[in-house]
Write a protein that holds these residues in place. Structure first.
Motif, PDB file in Angstrom:
ATOM      1  N   GLY A  63       0.820  -1.207   0.000  1.00 36.80           N
ATOM      2  CA  GLY A  63       0.000   0.000   0.000  1.00 36.80           C
ATOM      3  C   GLY A  63       0.858   1.262   0.000  1.00 36.80           C
ATOM      4  O   GLY A  63       0.568   2.230  -0.727  1.00 36.80           O
ATOM      5  N   LEU A  64       1.936   1.261   0.796  1.00 39.16           N
ATOM      6  CA  LEU A  64       2.836   2.411   0.815  1.00 39.16           C
ATOM      7  C   LEU A  64       3.483   2.632  -0.544  1.00 39.16           C
ATOM      8  O   LEU A  64       3.628   3.783  -1.002  1.00 39.16           O
ATOM      9  CB  LEU A  64       3.922   2.196   1.876  1.00 39.16           C
ATOM     10  CG  LEU A  64       3.486   2.211   3.347  1.00 39.16           C
ATOM     11  CD1 LEU A  64       4.686   1.926   4.247  1.00 39.16           C
ATOM     12  CD2 LEU A  64       2.853   3.561   3.708  1.00 39.16           C
ATOM     13  N   ALA A  65       3.878   1.528  -1.191  1.00 44.13           N
ATOM     14  CA  ALA A  65       4.516   1.650  -2.505  1.00 44.13           C
ATOM     15  C   ALA A  65       3.533   2.201  -3.540  1.00 44.13           C
ATOM     16  O   ALA A  65       3.898   3.050  -4.376  1.00 44.13           O
ATOM     17  CB  ALA A  65       5.056   0.288  -2.949  1.00 44.13           C
ATOM     18  N   TYR A  66       2.295   1.718  -3.499  1.00 43.59           N
ATOM     19  CA  TYR A  66       1.274   2.241  -4.420  1.00 43.59           C
ATOM     20  C   TYR A  66       1.061   3.736  -4.192  1.00 43.59           C
ATOM     21  O   TYR A  66       0.910   4.517  -5.131  1.00 43.59           O
ATOM     22  CB  TYR A  66      -0.051   1.501  -4.226  1.00 43.59           C
ATOM     23  CG  TYR A  66      -0.160   0.203  -5.010  1.00 43.59           C
ATOM     24  CD1 TYR A  66       0.167   0.155  -6.370  1.00 43.59           C
ATOM     25  CD2 TYR A  66      -0.625  -0.959  -4.408  1.00 43.59           C
ATOM     26  CE1 TYR A  66       0.058  -1.023  -7.091  1.00 43.59           C
ATOM     27  CE2 TYR A  66      -0.735  -2.151  -5.114  1.00 43.59           C
ATOM     28  CZ  TYR A  66      -0.390  -2.169  -6.461  1.00 43.59           C
ATOM     29  OH  TYR A  66      -0.511  -3.338  -7.172  1.00 43.59           O
ATOM     30  N   ARG A  67       1.042   4.140  -2.944  1.00 40.74           N
ATOM     31  CA  ARG A  67       0.836   5.559  -2.630  1.00 40.74           C
ATOM     32  C   ARG A  67       1.981   6.404  -3.186  1.00 40.74           C
ATOM     33  O   ARG A  67       1.756   7.509  -3.690  1.00 40.74           O
ATOM     34  CB  ARG A  67       0.719   5.742  -1.118  1.00 40.74           C
ATOM     35  CG  ARG A  67       0.519   7.182  -0.694  1.00 40.74           C
ATOM     36  CD  ARG A  67       0.264   7.273   0.792  1.00 40.74           C
ATOM     37  NE  ARG A  67      -1.059   6.765   1.136  1.00 40.74           N
ATOM     38  CZ  ARG A  67      -1.502   6.647   2.396  1.00 40.74           C
ATOM     39  NH1 ARG A  67      -0.710   6.987   3.411  1.00 40.74           N
ATOM     40  NH2 ARG A  67      -2.715   6.216   2.628  1.00 40.74           N
ATOM     41  N   ARG A  68       3.221   5.863  -3.110  1.00 40.43           N
ATOM     42  CA  ARG A  68       4.373   6.628  -3.610  1.00 40.43           C
ATOM     43  C   ARG A  68       4.330   6.833  -5.115  1.00 40.43           C
ATOM     44  O   ARG A  68       4.907   7.801  -5.626  1.00 40.43           O
ATOM     45  CB  ARG A  68       5.674   5.918  -3.223  1.00 40.43           C
ATOM     46  CG  ARG A  68       5.957   5.919  -1.720  1.00 40.43           C
ATOM     47  CD  ARG A  68       6.120   7.331  -1.173  1.00 40.43           C
ATOM     48  NE  ARG A  68       7.243   8.028  -1.764  1.00 40.43           N
ATOM     49  CZ  ARG A  68       8.471   8.043  -1.267  1.00 40.43           C
ATOM     50  NH1 ARG A  68       8.728   7.372  -0.157  1.00 40.43           N
ATOM     51  NH2 ARG A  68       9.424   8.733  -1.860  1.00 40.43           N
ATOM     52  N   ILE A  69       3.665   5.943  -5.851  1.00 40.22           N
ATOM     53  CA  ILE A  69       3.578   6.113  -7.319  1.00 40.22           C
ATOM     54  C   ILE A  69       2.222   6.686  -7.728  1.00 40.22           C
ATOM     55  O   ILE A  69       1.896   6.732  -8.928  1.00 40.22           O
ATOM     56  CB  ILE A  69       3.840   4.791  -8.054  1.00 40.22           C
ATOM     57  CG1 ILE A  69       2.761   3.757  -7.745  1.00 40.22           C
ATOM     58  CG2 ILE A  69       5.216   4.254  -7.725  1.00 40.22           C
ATOM     59  CD1 ILE A  69       2.878   2.481  -8.593  1.00 40.22           C
ATOM     60  N   GLY A  70       1.411   7.132  -6.753  1.00 39.44           N
ATOM     61  CA  GLY A  70       0.164   7.805  -7.053  1.00 39.44           C
ATOM     62  C   GLY A  70      -1.038   6.903  -7.243  1.00 39.44           C
ATOM     63  O   GLY A  70      -2.109   7.377  -7.652  1.00 39.44           O
ATOM     64  N   GLU A  71      -0.913   5.622  -6.935  1.00 40.57           N
ATOM     65  CA  GLU A  71      -2.047   4.685  -7.072  1.00 40.57           C
ATOM     66  C   GLU A  71      -2.797   4.622  -5.738  1.00 40.57           C
ATOM     67  O   GLU A  71      -2.757   3.627  -5.026  1.00 40.57           O
ATOM     68  CB  GLU A  71      -1.526   3.299  -7.462  1.00 40.57           C
ATOM     69  CG  GLU A  71      -0.835   3.247  -8.804  1.00 40.57           C
ATOM     70  CD  GLU A  71      -1.826   3.085  -9.944  1.00 40.57           C
ATOM     71  OE1 GLU A  71      -3.041   3.038  -9.678  1.00 40.57           O
ATOM     72  OE2 GLU A  71      -1.380   3.017 -11.099  1.00 40.57           O
ATOM     73  N   ASP A  72      -3.524   5.708  -5.399  1.00 41.67           N
ATOM     74  CA  ASP A  72      -4.157   5.820  -4.090  1.00 41.67           C
ATOM     75  C   ASP A  72      -5.265   4.798  -3.865  1.00 41.67           C
ATOM     76  O   ASP A  72      -5.429   4.289  -2.741  1.00 41.67           O
ATOM     77  CB  ASP A  72      -4.712   7.228  -3.898  1.00 41.67           C
ATOM     78  CG  ASP A  72      -3.604   8.263  -3.772  1.00 41.67           C
ATOM     79  OD1 ASP A  72      -2.454   7.862  -3.488  1.00 41.67           O
ATOM     80  OD2 ASP A  72      -3.884   9.463  -3.950  1.00 41.67           O
ATOM     81  N   ALA A  73      -6.036   4.490  -4.876  1.00 40.96           N
ATOM     82  CA  ALA A  73      -7.130   3.533  -4.724  1.00 40.96           C
ATOM     83  C   ALA A  73      -6.576   2.135  -4.391  1.00 40.96           C
ATOM     84  O   ALA A  73      -7.097   1.438  -3.506  1.00 40.96           O
ATOM     85  CB  ALA A  73      -7.967   3.477  -5.999  1.00 40.96           C
ATOM     86  N   LYS A  74      -5.526   1.748  -5.118  1.00 42.65           N
ATOM     87  CA  LYS A  74      -4.904   0.450  -4.839  1.00 42.65           C
ATOM     88  C   LYS A  74      -4.263   0.452  -3.453  1.00 42.65           C
ATOM     89  O   LYS A  74      -4.283  -0.560  -2.746  1.00 42.65           O
ATOM     90  CB  LYS A  74      -3.859   0.130  -5.902  1.00 42.65           C
ATOM     91  CG  LYS A  74      -4.450  -0.183  -7.270  1.00 42.65           C
ATOM     92  CD  LYS A  74      -3.345  -0.558  -8.256  1.00 42.65           C
ATOM     93  CE  LYS A  74      -3.926  -0.919  -9.616  1.00 42.65           C
ATOM     94  NZ  LYS A  74      -2.865  -1.284 -10.592  1.00 42.65           N
ATOM     95  N   ALA A  75      -3.691   1.587  -3.092  1.00 37.63           N
ATOM     96  CA  ALA A  75      -3.068   1.690  -1.780  1.00 37.63           C
ATOM     97  C   ALA A  75      -4.109   1.479  -0.682  1.00 37.63           C
ATOM     98  O   ALA A  75      -3.878   0.726   0.280  1.00 37.63           O
ATOM     99  CB  ALA A  75      -2.401   3.052  -1.617  1.00 37.63           C
ATOM    100  N   GLU A  76      -5.260   2.126  -0.811  1.00 35.78           N
ATOM    101  CA  GLU A  76      -6.307   1.995   0.200  1.00 35.78           C
ATOM    102  C   GLU A  76      -6.805   0.553   0.296  1.00 35.78           C
ATOM    103  O   GLU A  76      -7.070   0.054   1.395  1.00 35.78           O
ATOM    104  CB  GLU A  76      -7.472   2.924  -0.142  1.00 35.78           C
ATOM    105  CG  GLU A  76      -8.566   2.980   0.911  1.00 35.78           C
ATOM    106  CD  GLU A  76      -8.057   3.449   2.264  1.00 35.78           C
ATOM    107  OE1 GLU A  76      -8.608   2.999   3.292  1.00 35.78           O
ATOM    108  OE2 GLU A  76      -7.117   4.265   2.302  1.00 35.78           O
ATOM    109  N   GLN A  77      -6.902  -0.111  -0.833  1.00 33.23           N
ATOM    110  CA  GLN A  77      -7.331  -1.508  -0.837  1.00 33.23           C
ATOM    111  C   GLN A  77      -6.336  -2.393  -0.071  1.00 33.23           C
ATOM    112  O   GLN A  77      -6.742  -3.265   0.695  1.00 33.23           O
ATOM    113  CB  GLN A  77      -7.471  -1.996  -2.277  1.00 33.23           C
ATOM    114  CG  GLN A  77      -7.978  -3.421  -2.389  1.00 33.23           C
ATOM    115  CD  GLN A  77      -8.114  -3.865  -3.837  1.00 33.23           C
ATOM    116  OE1 GLN A  77      -7.734  -3.140  -4.767  1.00 33.23           O
ATOM    117  NE2 GLN A  77      -8.652  -5.056  -4.039  1.00 33.23           N
TER     118      GLN A  77
END
Length: 519
Positions: free
Chosen positions: A465-479
């Motif tokens: 989730g942290l990695a997704y957030r760093r590349i701007g994939e917030d929806a995937k990060a929240e999941q």
């Protein structure tokens, strides 16, 4: 007790499971065939019996150090009558009672300066020949020189060096909830894992067996084992002890009591076995039982004594390391495990114990890096060997910003997943390493493989989730964060359920300040 202070402790560990009860049923049946029927014949007092129907009771009286005690008074007391026979032990500590009628008897021994010893009830059938070996504890303040006790590790399987009065007493059992510890605590989780792996060592397993989850051979019930069979086996064990009071019988009865959910009686049987026969096996099983039920300080004491009496036992040092870690002495625990690794360099147990402790520790453990390096060098095809050594390199390189060290750590993690493509923990560590370098795309691939290989690792979801957030994939990060929460709740619930299923020991430690409540 005079004015000696006491401290009450309570403890708990995962439910102990192994196959010894099944072995015991077979063994008890075989021994039962040799012992014959347990019923006691009815004989009129004063009746004259043929010589062939008379029984014999013989044995020895020893000190806890294994030295034979000459001149000790030994009495054979009949349970149903007030009759008794008395004799003295010879120079070799032996005694014999001949021409004994059938009945139920107790053998007692006493000697000035020594605590009286007594056997369990002894059933004598017509023509029986029974053996009873009694062990007396010295009443002297300084026990080391009692009866010329030998300090050699080879004397009578080692001396039980406990004080005249036990340094601790298992006073009862209580629930895990009274410990004040939470199931998500990293130290608690690691302690629990080490206790399980110590249990695996009882029956010839290794720490690696437990880590790899190889059917939990030493800790799982046989599919055909039932409570009825266990109770029948326990009854048989009690009858065997009535016929022949042996350390082996007490140890097996301890196993059955533990399997039947009575750890308090189990630990008492293990203690009796160890005091009767201070063998490496009896020390180890007593210490393991204490460790499983979170009696950490008593477990340290028993394993320490066992290691002194049996300095060539690597598993005793491993158990001591696990107990020291549970008691909060991580550095000392690591040193004992390093000693165990040096005793048996080809055995994986001490290395795996060290690796688990290294994983949960914030700093490098003393001597851990050196031993884990040897583990990886001598067993290059072992995925865990590469993983644990990689952890030490990553810790060292991360702390000093040593890029060469981090690259070497990455290579060992890479070897681990090449050997075992489903090695989730190694993929997780690769993901952490790549993420710290800013390689988030690669880290995401690593975390996904970690989840694929080990779905139960909640941390992989969180870091993904942290990695997704760093590349701007917030929806995937929240999941992923939601999945992390679910995994953590499930893991905590499982651990708490396991702890509720067992009882923890309440311990009285002597010569310690009193405390108002359990730890």
């Amino acid at each position: 007790m005079m004015n000696r202070g006491r401290r009450f402790l309570s403890a708990s560990k995962p439910l102990k499971k192994n196959t010894v009860a099944v072995r015991f049923v077979v063994r008890a049946a075989a021994v039962g065939g040799l012992l014959g029927i347990f019923a006691v014949g009815e004989w009129a007092q004063g009746s004259s019996l043929p010589q062939s129907e008379m029984s014999t009771v013989e044995g020895t009286v020893r000190s806890t150090a294994g030295d034979f005690l000459a001149g000790a008074s030994v009495r054979l007391e009949e349970k149903e009558r007030s009759n008794s026979l008395e004799t003295k032990t010879k120079a070799d500590g032996s005694f014999v009672f001949s021409g004994v009628r059938p009945g139920v008897y107790t053998v007692r021994a006493e000697k000035a300066g020594w605590r009286e010893g007594a056997s369990n009830p002894l059933v004598l059938n017509a023509g029986d020949k029974k053996r009873v070996d009694l062990v007396l504890e010295s009443l002297a303040a300084d026990r080391t020189g009692a009866a010329g006790a030998s300090t050699s590790s080879g004397s009578a399987a080692g001396a039980m060096e406990f004080d005249d009065k036990p340094i601790f007493t298992v006073a009862g059992v209580t629930d895990w909830n009274n410990t004040g510890m939470h199931g998500s605590d990293v130290r608690v989780q690691t302690s629990q894992a080490l206790a399980k792996e110590t249990l695996a060592l009882k029956n010839g397993g290794t720490g690696e067996d437990s880590v790899l989850g190889t059917k939990a051979a030493a800790t799982s019930l046989n599919s055909g084992e039932s409570e009825t069979r266990l109770r029948a086996a326990r009854e048989q064990a009690r009858k065997m002890l009535a016929n022949a009071d042996t350390a082996d019988g007490h140890r097996l009865l301890g196993e059955l009591n533990e399997r039947l959910g009575d750890p308090l009686e189990a630990v008492r049987e293990y203690e009796r076995a160890a005091r009767m026969e201070p063998s490496e096996q009896n020390y180890f099983e007593w210490g393991t039982e204490l460790l499983l039920h979170r009696a950490d300080e008593p477990a340290v004491e028993v394993f320490t004594r066992g290691a002194r009496a049996h300095p060539d036992s690597a598993r005793m040092l491993a158990g001591l390391g696990a107990a020291l870690y549970a008691a909060g002495n991580t550095e000392e625990a690591a040193r004992r495990l390093c000693e165990a690794a040096d005793l048996k360099p080809t055995d994986t147990t001490a290395y795996v114990f060290l690796g688990k402790m290294e994983k949960s520790a914030t700093a490098l453990l003393p001597c851990g890096e050196e031993k884990l390096a040897r583990f990886a060098q001598e067993q290059p095809g072992n995925a865990w060997a590469n993983y644990y050594y990689g952890l030490t390199l990553w810790k060292r390189g991360r702390g000093s910003k040593n890029s060469a060290g981090l690259q070497l750590a990455e290579s060992y993690f890479g070897k681990a997943v090449t050997i075992d493509p489903k090695f989730g923990e190694a993929y997780l560590q690769l993901g952490i390493l790549h993420s710290e370098r800013g390689g988030f795309e690669q880290a995401i691939r690593d975390y996904k493989k970690a989840i694929e290989g080990s779905p139960q690792i909640g941390e992989a979801h969180y870091r993904l989730g942290l990695a997704y957030r760093r590349i701007g994939e917030d929806a995937k990060a929240e999941q992923e964060f939601q999945m992390y929460d679910q995994a953590e709740k499930a893991e905590t619930a499982t651990m708490e359920r396991q702890r509720r299923e067992l009882r923890q020991f309440m311990i009285i430690l002597k010569d310690q300040p009193a405390a108002s409540s359990p730890r």
